[in-house]
Each structure stands twice: as structure tokens, then as C-alpha cells.
Design a protein around this motif. Structure first.
Motif, PDB file in Angstrom:
ATOM      1  N   ILE A 157       0.829  -1.205   0.000  1.00 56.60           N
ATOM      2  CA  ILE A 157       0.000   0.000   0.000  1.00 56.60           C
ATOM      3  C   ILE A 157       0.865   1.257   0.000  1.00 56.60           C
ATOM      4  O   ILE A 157       0.618   2.196  -0.759  1.00 56.60           O
ATOM      5  N   GLY A 158       1.898   1.283   0.838  1.00 54.01           N
ATOM      6  CA  GLY A 158       2.784   2.448   0.882  1.00 54.01           C
ATOM      7  C   GLY A 158       3.450   2.700  -0.459  1.00 54.01           C
ATOM      8  O   GLY A 158       3.500   3.827  -0.943  1.00 54.01           O
ATOM      9  N   LYS A 159       3.951   1.644  -1.066  1.00 53.92           N
ATOM     10  CA  LYS A 159       4.599   1.787  -2.370  1.00 53.92           C
ATOM     11  C   LYS A 159       3.607   2.247  -3.433  1.00 53.92           C
ATOM     12  O   LYS A 159       3.925   3.102  -4.265  1.00 53.92           O
ATOM     13  N   ALA A 160       2.397   1.704  -3.408  1.00 58.38           N
ATOM     14  CA  ALA A 160       1.375   2.109  -4.382  1.00 58.38           C
ATOM     15  C   ALA A 160       1.002   3.582  -4.206  1.00 58.38           C
ATOM     16  O   ALA A 160       0.828   4.307  -5.190  1.00 58.38           O
ATOM     17  N   MET A 161       0.889   4.027  -2.946  1.00 60.31           N
ATOM     18  CA  MET A 161       0.580   5.444  -2.708  1.00 60.31           C
ATOM     19  C   MET A 161       1.714   6.330  -3.208  1.00 60.31           C
ATOM     20  O   MET A 161       1.466   7.359  -3.854  1.00 60.31           O
ATOM     21  N   ALA A 162       2.967   5.944  -2.906  1.00 55.66           N
ATOM     22  CA  ALA A 162       4.114   6.741  -3.346  1.00 55.66           C
ATOM     23  C   ALA A 162       4.158   6.825  -4.868  1.00 55.66           C
ATOM     24  O   ALA A 162       4.388   7.895  -5.438  1.00 55.66           O
ATOM     25  N   THR A 163       3.902   5.701  -5.535  1.00 54.27           N
ATOM     26  CA  THR A 163       3.896   5.678  -6.994  1.00 54.27           C
ATOM     27  C   THR A 163       2.802   6.592  -7.545  1.00 54.27           C
ATOM     28  O   THR A 163       3.026   7.335  -8.499  1.00 54.27           O
ATOM     29  N   ALA A 164       1.615   6.556  -6.939  1.00 59.70           N
ATOM     30  CA  ALA A 164       0.509   7.414  -7.389  1.00 59.70           C
ATOM     31  C   ALA A 164       0.880   8.894  -7.229  1.00 59.70           C
ATOM     32  O   ALA A 164       0.607   9.709  -8.125  1.00 59.70           O
ATOM     33  N   CYS A 165       1.494   9.235  -6.122  1.00 57.98           N
ATOM     34  CA  CYS A 165       1.916  10.624  -5.909  1.00 57.98           C
ATOM     35  C   CYS A 165       2.967  11.035  -6.932  1.00 57.98           C
ATOM     36  O   CYS A 165       2.909  12.144  -7.487  1.00 57.98           O
ATOM     37  N   MET A 166       3.927  10.152  -7.203  1.00 58.44           N
ATOM     38  CA  MET A 166       4.975  10.487  -8.171  1.00 58.44           C
ATOM     39  C   MET A 166       4.402  10.662  -9.567  1.00 58.44           C
ATOM     40  O   MET A 166       4.817  11.558 -10.305  1.00 58.44           O
ATOM     41  N   ARG A 167       3.429   9.848  -9.918  1.00 63.43           N
ATOM     42  CA  ARG A 167       2.779  10.015 -11.235  1.00 63.43           C
ATOM     43  C   ARG A 167       2.033  11.346 -11.306  1.00 63.43           C
ATOM     44  O   ARG A 167       2.063  12.035 -12.326  1.00 63.43           O
ATOM     45  N   ALA A 168       1.359  11.714 -10.212  1.00 69.57           N
ATOM     46  CA  ALA A 168       0.654  13.001 -10.185  1.00 69.57           C
ATOM     47  C   ALA A 168       1.646  14.158 -10.324  1.00 69.57           C
ATOM     48  O   ALA A 168       1.368  15.135 -11.028  1.00 69.57           O
ATOM     49  N   LEU A 169       2.793  14.038  -9.679  1.00 71.74           N
ATOM     50  CA  LEU A 169       3.822  15.080  -9.807  1.00 71.74           C
ATOM     51  C   LEU A 169       4.347  15.150 -11.237  1.00 71.74           C
ATOM     52  O   LEU A 169       4.523  16.249 -11.787  1.00 71.74           O
ATOM     53  N   GLN A 170       4.578  14.006 -11.865  1.00 66.39           N
ATOM     54  CA  GLN A 170       5.052  13.996 -13.249  1.00 66.39           C
ATOM     55  C   GLN A 170       4.060  14.683 -14.183  1.00 66.39           C
ATOM     56  O   GLN A 170       4.469  15.408 -15.090  1.00 66.39           O
ATOM     57  N   LEU A 171       2.764  14.475 -13.945  1.00 65.19           N
ATOM     58  CA  LEU A 171       1.742  15.130 -14.768  1.00 65.19           C
ATOM     59  C   LEU A 171       1.802  16.644 -14.641  1.00 65.19           C
ATOM     60  O   LEU A 171       1.352  17.370 -15.527  1.00 65.19           O
ATOM     61  N   GLU A 172       2.358  17.123 -13.532  1.00 69.93           N
ATOM     62  CA  GLU A 172       2.494  18.570 -13.319  1.00 69.93           C
ATOM     63  C   GLU A 172       3.888  19.072 -13.699  1.00 69.93           C
ATOM     64  O   GLU A 172       4.253  20.202 -13.385  1.00 69.93           O
ATOM     65  N   GLY A 173       4.671  18.212 -14.367  1.00 66.86           N
ATOM     66  CA  GLY A 173       5.982  18.619 -14.857  1.00 66.86           C
ATOM     67  C   GLY A 173       7.093  18.580 -13.817  1.00 66.86           C
ATOM     68  O   GLY A 173       8.152  19.165 -14.024  1.00 66.86           O
ATOM     69  N   ILE A 174       6.872  17.885 -12.727  1.00 68.68           N
ATOM     70  CA  ILE A 174       7.877  17.795 -11.672  1.00 68.68           C
ATOM     71  C   ILE A 174       8.747  16.558 -11.935  1.00 68.68           C
ATOM     72  O   ILE A 174       8.227  15.474 -12.184  1.00 68.68           O
ATOM     73  N   ASN A 175      10.068  16.730 -11.842  1.00 66.23           N
ATOM     74  CA  ASN A 175      10.999  15.675 -12.209  1.00 66.23           C
ATOM     75  C   ASN A 175      11.761  15.047 -11.049  1.00 66.23           C
ATOM     76  O   ASN A 175      12.487  14.077 -11.251  1.00 66.23           O
ATOM     77  N   LYS A 176      11.616  15.584  -9.848  1.00 67.86           N
ATOM     78  CA  LYS A 176      12.322  15.024  -8.697  1.00 67.86           C
ATOM     79  C   LYS A 176      11.470  15.236  -7.463  1.00 67.86           C
ATOM     80  O   LYS A 176      10.766  16.235  -7.334  1.00 67.86           O
ATOM     81  N   VAL A 177      11.526  14.273  -6.553  1.00 69.75           N
ATOM     82  CA  VAL A 177      10.742  14.360  -5.319  1.00 69.75           C
ATOM     83  C   VAL A 177      11.650  13.998  -4.151  1.00 69.75           C
ATOM     84  O   VAL A 177      12.550  13.174  -4.282  1.00 69.75           O
ATOM     85  N   ASN A 178      11.413  14.650  -3.015  1.00 66.89           N
ATOM     86  CA  ASN A 178      12.181  14.326  -1.821  1.00 66.89           C
ATOM     87  C   ASN A 178      11.250  14.162  -0.632  1.00 66.89           C
ATOM     88  O   ASN A 178      10.062  14.457  -0.708  1.00 66.89           O
ATOM     89  N   LEU A 179      11.813  13.663   0.453  1.00 64.80           N
ATOM     90  CA  LEU A 179      11.066  13.516   1.688  1.00 64.80           C
ATOM     91  C   LEU A 179      12.052  13.571   2.834  1.00 64.80           C
ATOM     92  O   LEU A 179      13.259  13.418   2.635  1.00 64.80           O
ATOM     93  N   ILE A 180      11.534  13.781   4.008  1.00 65.36           N
ATOM     94  CA  ILE A 180      12.341  13.775   5.218  1.00 65.36           C
ATOM     95  C   ILE A 180      11.796  12.677   6.116  1.00 65.36           C
ATOM     96  O   ILE A 180      10.584  12.590   6.329  1.00 65.36           O
ATOM     97  N   ALA A 181      12.681  11.837   6.618  1.00 68.55           N
ATOM     98  CA  ALA A 181      12.304  10.818   7.586  1.00 68.55           C
ATOM     99  C   ALA A 181      13.182  11.006   8.819  1.00 68.55           C
ATOM    100  O   ALA A 181      14.400  11.155   8.698  1.00 68.55           O
ATOM    101  N   PHE A 182      12.563  11.039   9.971  1.00 72.05           N
ATOM    102  CA  PHE A 182      13.342  11.155  11.197  1.00 72.05           C
ATOM    103  C   PHE A 182      14.312   9.984  11.293  1.00 72.05           C
ATOM    104  O   PHE A 182      13.960   8.847  10.965  1.00 72.05           O
ATOM    105  N   LYS A 183      15.521  10.251  11.758  1.00 77.39           N
ATOM    106  CA  LYS A 183      16.514   9.182  11.917  1.00 77.39           C
ATOM    107  C   LYS A 183      16.000   8.075  12.821  1.00 77.39           C
ATOM    108  O   LYS A 183      16.317   6.910  12.631  1.00 77.39           O
TER     109      LYS A 183
END
Length: 153
Positions: A90-116
Motif C-alpha cells: 500500500i505504501g509503495k502504491a501510494m508513493a507511486t501514485a503521488c509520483m505520477r501526479a507530480l510527473q503530470l504537473e511537470g515535476i521531475n524530482k521528489v524528496n522527503l524527510i524521515a526522522f533518523k
């Protein structure tokens, strides 16, 4: 392990109560007093109406990602899947869906912050092919001291 049947859809402002309930159910999850308030999340979704997602099982939200961009770089915030539904893709599917939505808006790179200290999250991201950046320093500057992060116990 039984197969979970879930659906993904774009997050809306009407999802706030259910998403907040999910956030509060996750041990160690950090919630900011202003940014993660109803008003803060609604402002974020209005600015990024097509890029955040929720995962549902029987119309109950069991996963969520706040995802947005500044016109150049995308960013994930508050990526989570309810503990009972983890390890089903589910997490991977959500991340993939978000990345596809970003690509549709012309975004080519995505980042995130995870606490150590977020061992589960860090294991997930490295396992999903994300690169841990060790060549930069992350800085922030607090503009509003009232925007306090509290971690769920």
C-alpha cells in the motif's frame, strides 16, 4: 498473509478528520500544531489539489501521503499506513501514485524527510529504491514558535 483489497484516490479537504485519526494512531508520528491543523492541511491541499493520496479499505482511510510541489521539486509529508495494513504494497502504491501526479504537473524530482529514529520508515524508503542523501545538510528556520511538533506515544 491474506491479500488486502484497497483503493487509492486523491485526498480532499473532507478527508481531514479521518487522516488526522490515522496520524494519531501511529506511535512516534510527529504532528505539528499549526501545519497539521485542519486549516494547515486544507491550505496545503488547496495549493496542491491533485497530488496527495489516501488508501481506503471499505471506505475507511488506512493510508495517506500529503504530497505537493513548489513548481520545481516535489515533496512527501506524513507518509503512513495503519499498522494493521502494512506489508501489502500500500505504501509503495501510494508513493507511486503521488509520483505520477507530480510527473503530470511537470515535476521531475521528489524528496522527503524521515526522522533518523523512524526505523520502519527508513527501512521502507531504502527498500523502495530511494537514495539516502549524505552529501548535504538539511536546515530549517522557525518562523512561528507556536508551530510545535508533538510525537504520539
Amino acid at each position: 498473509m491474506d491479500k488486502i483489497t484497497y483503493k487509492l484516490r486523491t485526498m480532499t479537504t473532507e478527508d481531514y478528520d479521518s487522516v488526522y485519526e490515522l496520524w494519531m494512531s501511529i506511535k512516534g508520528f510527529g504532528i505539528r500544531s499549526i501545519d497539521d491543523s485542519r486549516e494547515g492541511v486544507e491550505r496545503f491541499i488547496r495549493r496542491n489539489p491533485t497530488t496527495s493520496v489516501v488508501a481506503t479499505v471499505d471506505d475507511k482511510i488506512i493510508g495517506a501521503i500529503l504530497c505537493g510541489h513548489d513548481g520545481r521539486r516535489g515533496c512527501f509529508y506524513h507518509v503512513c499506513v495503519h499498522e494493521s495494513f502494512r506489508k501489502h504494497g500500500i505504501g509503495k502504491a501510494m508513493a507511486t501514485a503521488c509520483m505520477r501526479a507530480l510527473q503530470l504537473e511537470g515535476i521531475n524530482k521528489v524528496n522527503l524527510i524521515a526522522f533518523k529514529s523512524n526505523q520502519i520508515g527508513n527501512h521502507f524508503w531504502t527498500g523502495a529504491g530511494w537514495t539516502l542523501r549524505e552529501d548535504l545538510n538539511y536546515y530549517d528556520f522557525t518562523l512561528n514558535e507556536a508551530n510545535i511538533t508533538e510525537f504520539n506515544k
